[in-house]
Design a protein around this motif. Structure first.
Motif, mmCIF file in Angstrom:
data_model
loop_
_atom_site.group_PDB
_atom_site.id
_atom_site.type_symbol
_atom_site.label_atom_id
_atom_site.label_comp_id
_atom_site.label_asym_id
_atom_site.label_seq_id
_atom_site.Cartn_x
_atom_site.Cartn_y
_atom_site.Cartn_z
ATOM 1 N N VAL A 239 -7.533 -1.625 8.609
ATOM 2 C CA VAL A 239 -8.124 -2.533 9.597
ATOM 3 C C VAL A 239 -7.324 -3.827 9.643
ATOM 4 C CG1 VAL A 239 -10.441 -1.585 9.238
ATOM 5 C CG2 VAL A 239 -9.719 -3.596 7.945
ATOM 6 N N ASP A 240 -7.522 -4.593 10.712
ATOM 7 C CA ASP A 240 -6.899 -5.903 10.851
ATOM 8 C C ASP A 240 -7.971 -6.959 10.591
ATOM 9 O OD1 ASP A 240 -5.748 -8.285 11.591
ATOM 10 O OD2 ASP A 240 -4.949 -7.558 13.498
ATOM 11 N N VAL B 3 -7.805 -10.144 10.306
ATOM 12 C CA VAL B 3 -7.660 -11.386 11.062
ATOM 13 C C VAL B 3 -8.285 -11.242 12.446
ATOM 14 C CG1 VAL B 3 -6.014 -13.028 12.039
ATOM 15 C CG2 VAL B 3 -5.585 -12.027 9.791
ATOM 16 N N ALA B 4 -8.105 -10.079 13.063
ATOM 17 C CA ALA B 4 -8.643 -9.847 14.408
ATOM 18 C C ALA B 4 -10.092 -9.387 14.386
ATOM 19 C CB ALA B 4 -7.787 -8.815 15.135
ATOM 20 N N SER B 5 -10.633 -9.105 13.205
ATOM 21 C CA SER B 5 -11.990 -8.567 13.094
ATOM 22 C C SER B 5 -13.011 -9.667 12.844
ATOM 23 C CB SER B 5 -12.056 -7.552 11.943
ATOM 24 O OG SER B 5 -11.190 -6.467 12.151
ATOM 25 N N GLU C 91 -11.588 -4.411 13.920
ATOM 26 C CA GLU C 91 -10.366 -3.963 14.596
ATOM 27 C C GLU C 91 -9.603 -3.026 13.668
ATOM 28 O OE1 GLU C 91 -7.811 -3.996 17.924
ATOM 29 O OE2 GLU C 91 -9.681 -5.125 17.694
ATOM 30 N N ASN D 256 -6.580 0.077 12.863
ATOM 31 C CA ASN D 256 -5.183 0.285 13.220
ATOM 32 C C ASN D 256 -4.834 1.768 13.117
ATOM 33 O OD1 ASN D 256 -4.622 0.858 10.478
ATOM 34 N ND2 ASN D 256 -4.215 -1.300 10.043
ATOM 35 N N THR E 158 -5.658 -9.124 1.021
ATOM 36 C CA THR E 158 -4.799 -9.636 2.082
ATOM 37 C C THR E 158 -3.393 -9.833 1.548
ATOM 38 O OG1 THR E 158 -4.443 -11.431 3.676
ATOM 39 C CG2 THR E 158 -5.367 -12.042 1.548
ATOM 40 N N SER F 296 -1.403 -11.708 3.599
ATOM 41 C CA SER F 296 -1.024 -12.784 4.510
ATOM 42 C C SER F 296 -0.969 -14.118 3.772
ATOM 43 C CB SER F 296 -2.026 -12.871 5.660
ATOM 44 O OG SER F 296 -1.784 -14.014 6.452
ATOM 45 N N GLU G 29 -9.142 -14.010 4.898
ATOM 46 C CA GLU G 29 -9.489 -12.811 5.672
ATOM 47 C C GLU G 29 -9.150 -11.568 4.855
ATOM 48 O OE1 GLU G 29 -11.122 -13.474 8.305
ATOM 49 O OE2 GLU G 29 -10.659 -15.596 8.182
ATOM 50 N N GLU H 43 -9.595 -7.370 3.839
ATOM 51 C CA GLU H 43 -9.846 -6.055 4.418
ATOM 52 C C GLU H 43 -11.104 -5.391 3.873
ATOM 53 O OE1 GLU H 43 -7.061 -2.791 5.493
ATOM 54 O OE2 GLU H 43 -5.666 -4.031 4.345
#
Length: 220
Positions: free
Chosen positions: A45-46, A48-50, A56, A58, A85, A87, A93, A95
């Motif tokens: 999953v993403d 950051v976009a969730s 979200e 992938n 993460t 990032s 954020e 997962e």
């Protein structure tokens, strides 16, 4: 020239077939059980976009669907959703919580999901999940044996590295392989460069670099 070659689907499929762990069949894997737990690795999953309620996914989403299917089939009593993460800009954020949210929607009770959300890479996925399992075993007073292997769910192209790390860590696992890049050839389309094929070839190259890097660090 190299970019053009790496963009050929026929090359991507051939390289994937040589490297990947073959796709798993549910019945065959169940016959080898039972398993102590299902460990599904992040990258599904993403974060950051969730946001809660709107996750979200992938193109490695099959890892979650397979983990849920194996749980529903009775392969193991619990699922560890391992994903933090990697990032540097979105450190908060994670997962894991979103993975758990989707697993619950797919029929895994929330009480049977353990979230590991501090990992930053595959090595830490396995290292921290192993610690969770050891803690569970140390606090279990049921007297049941803890020798059952863990069912390791990940993408076919990711499992060679993940399995090698598990062996180094002394964590007995049986792989459940999904998300293969070695699909049957589609001619003549696979003879022409394709951006998606370049993405998949790049993914393989990153895995090979990761193998070499982990080997140098003694992680496998």
């Amino acid at each position: 020239m190299l970019t053009t070659l790496a963009s050929l689907p026929i090359l991507t499929r051939w390289l994937s077939r040589l490297y990947e762990v073959p796709l798993s069949q549910i019945d065959e894997v169940l016959a080898r059980g039972p398993y102590g737990a299902i460990l599904v690795l992040g990258g599904t999953v993403d974060p950051v976009a969730s946001r809660p309620g709107f996750v979200e996914g992938n193109d490695s989403f099959e890892r979650l669907t397979a983990a849920a299917a194996m749980y529903r089939a009775g392969a193991a009593p619990l699922v560890i959703a391992s994903g933090g993460t990697n990032s540097l800009t979105f450190l908060k954020e994670k997962e894991g919580p979103y993975m758990a949210e989707l697993l619950e929607l797919m029929g895994v009770p929330r009480t049977n999901i353990i979230i590991e959300f501090t990992s930053r890479n595959t090595y830490e996925n396995i290292l921290y999940s192993k610690k969770i399992l050891e803690t569970l075993h140390s606090t279990d007073t049921s007297g049941s044996p803890h020798s059952a292997p863990v069912l390791l769910v990940s993408s076919a192209w990711h499992l060679p590295r993940a399995i090698a790390i598990c062996k180094k860590q002394g964590l007995p696992v049986h792989p459940f392989s999904v998300d293969s890049q070695a699909e049957p050839l589609l001619l003549p389309a696979d003879l022409f460069p394709d951006a998606w094929a370049l993405t998949r070839t790049t993914r393989l190259i990153r895995e090979w670099i990761g193998l070499a890097f982990y080997k140098v660090l003694g992680r496998m």
